[in-house]
Scaffold this motif. Structure first.
Motif: not given
Length: 415
Positions: A19-29, A152-155, A252-259
């Motif tokens: 859960i924390a990693v999902a947050g890290t991915i979302a926050g960094t993105l 990370a996929v979900a985040g 850009l954000p959603s594309g980077a999110g998919l990668v």
């Protein structure tokens, strides 16, 4: 602390860590999207400055972590650092949501983020192993990486969609909120085994680390590999937003999110890959091969970005991200295991000393890496920058591979 069954304790730790990693991915993105899109043509450089500030402060904090952990205990230090992560990101997100100066706010907050991440980076392998009954650091970290990959996929996917539809502040706040369960879990749930108590009587941390590097050849090899990865490979992930912006990808954000989701999915197979390569080569050589694998996928990205694949470029990049994630996080787990083993191999040494050395030198090299990538992306292009990084990895791997083979032949050590 509350006692619980071994299996449920391990699973619980992996869940809250994910859960924390999902947050890290979302926050960094979110943060890198804000610095890239708000920089008026200099997105690569401004994003690199944000990351560099964060990483420099992480490097300052890392060598002092052992002394801090010796005073308060590794688990308590880790839990309070995670609580600090939660509070700092939530407050920053609220300010970002209420101001037009988002870049300024993020640049001011970056040192705080960095100091806390430096502490957690050193302690995460130690704490993770305490929540597994009978595994090595490399094995426990590979399992954490696998579960974190799903998170990370979900985040990345959900975070990218939310950021595209709303505001970067949403992901920044989400990072803080999603870190809270991990901090509470470590505070409340007893580990399956106590960590080795760190020593506080070792003198000035940076002097000790440099002394270890002079006398410990094995640790020196691990640090060289960590620096090469930090300079040449890791920015491919942390700079994914300006990388896609350079090739005019939109949205850009959603594309980077998919990668990033592809990279996260690659993390899921880390235990399988890590187990196979470690049995064949040992931690250090196996991490070298995993890093070379990451370079192969970096070359694939550069080539695909130059080809006319506009109708399905994001599909290709997500698939490349899967391979990159599998190699990158297999390398990371193996390198952590090699660092811990190298730190405890010398008389009077311990695992945390090796982890602190690799983390400290790595994070001090990281700002150089992201700044160099940011300038190169803005001056040349992201395909050229990624190809240069991959070429550098291959060269370093070739030299290190020859050195390890020569040493192995002289000593008769198969690893």
């Amino acid at each position: 602390m509350v006692k619980s069954g071994a299996r449920s304790t391990s699973v619980g730790y992996l869940v809250v860590g994910g859960i924390a990693v999902a947050g890290t991915i979302a926050g960094t993105l979110s943060a890198t999207a804000a610095t890239t899109l708000g920089a008026s043509g200099n997105g690569g450089l401004i994003t690199a400055v944000f990351l560099a500030l964060l990483l420099v402060c992480a490097g300052i904090a890392a060598p002092w972590t052992e002394r801090l952990a010796a005073r308060r205990g590794p688990l308590k230090t880790f839990a309070w650092a995670q609580a600090g992560v939660a509070v700092s990101w939530i407050i920053t997100g609220i300010i970002v949501a209420t101001t037009d100066e988002q870049i300024v706010v993020l640049l001011i907050a970056a040192p705080v983020f960095g100091l806390l991440s430096g502490v957690t980076a050193v302690l995460t392998p130690i704490v993770t192993r305490t929540y597994f009954a009978r595994t090595s650091i490399a094995a426990s970290m590979s399992w954490r990486s696998a579960v974190s990959g799903l998170a990370a996929v979900a985040g990345a996917i959900i975070g990218g969609r939310i950021i595209s539809a709303t505001d970067p502040a949403a992901g920044v706040i989400a990072n803080g909120l999603l870190t809270i369960p991990l901090a509470v879990f470590v505070m409340r749930v007893a580990p399956l085994r106590e960590p080795h108590p760190p020593r506080a009587d070792r003198g000035q941390p940076m002097r000790r680390i440099l002394g270890s590097l002079r006398t410990n050849a094995r640790l020196r090899q691990v640090v060289i590999l960590a620096v090469a990865s930090t300079l040449l490979g890791v920015p491919m992930i942390s700079m994914i937003v300006p990388i896609l912006n350079s090739v005019d990808h939109a949205p850009l954000p959603s594309g980077a999110g998919l990668v990033l989701a592809g990279i996260g999915a690659g993390r899921v197979v880390t235990p399988l890959v890590e187990g196979r390569v470690e049995r064949r080569w040992g931690d250090l050589q196996a991490s070298l091969w995993a890093l070379v694998g990451a370079a192969v996928f970096m070359f694939a990205f550069s080539l695909s970005a130059l080809l006319p694949l506009s109708e399905f470029d994001l599909v290709a990049w997500t698939m490349i991200g899967f391979g990159l994630g599998a190699c990158r996080f297999t390398y990371r787990s193996l390198m952590i295991g090699a660092a811990a083993a190298a730190g405890s191999s010398e008389p009077g040494g311990d695992e945390m000393e090796g982890l602190a050395a690799v983390t400290t030198i790595g994070v001090f090299a990281a700002p150089i890496g992201v700044l160099a990538w940011g300038v190169m992306i803005d001056v040349t292009s992201s395909p050229v920058t990624v190809a240069v990084g991959a070429s550098g990895i291959v060269l370093v791997a070739a030299f290190m591979g020859l050195a390890l083979r020569k040493k192995s032949a002289l000593s008769g050590d198969p690893t």
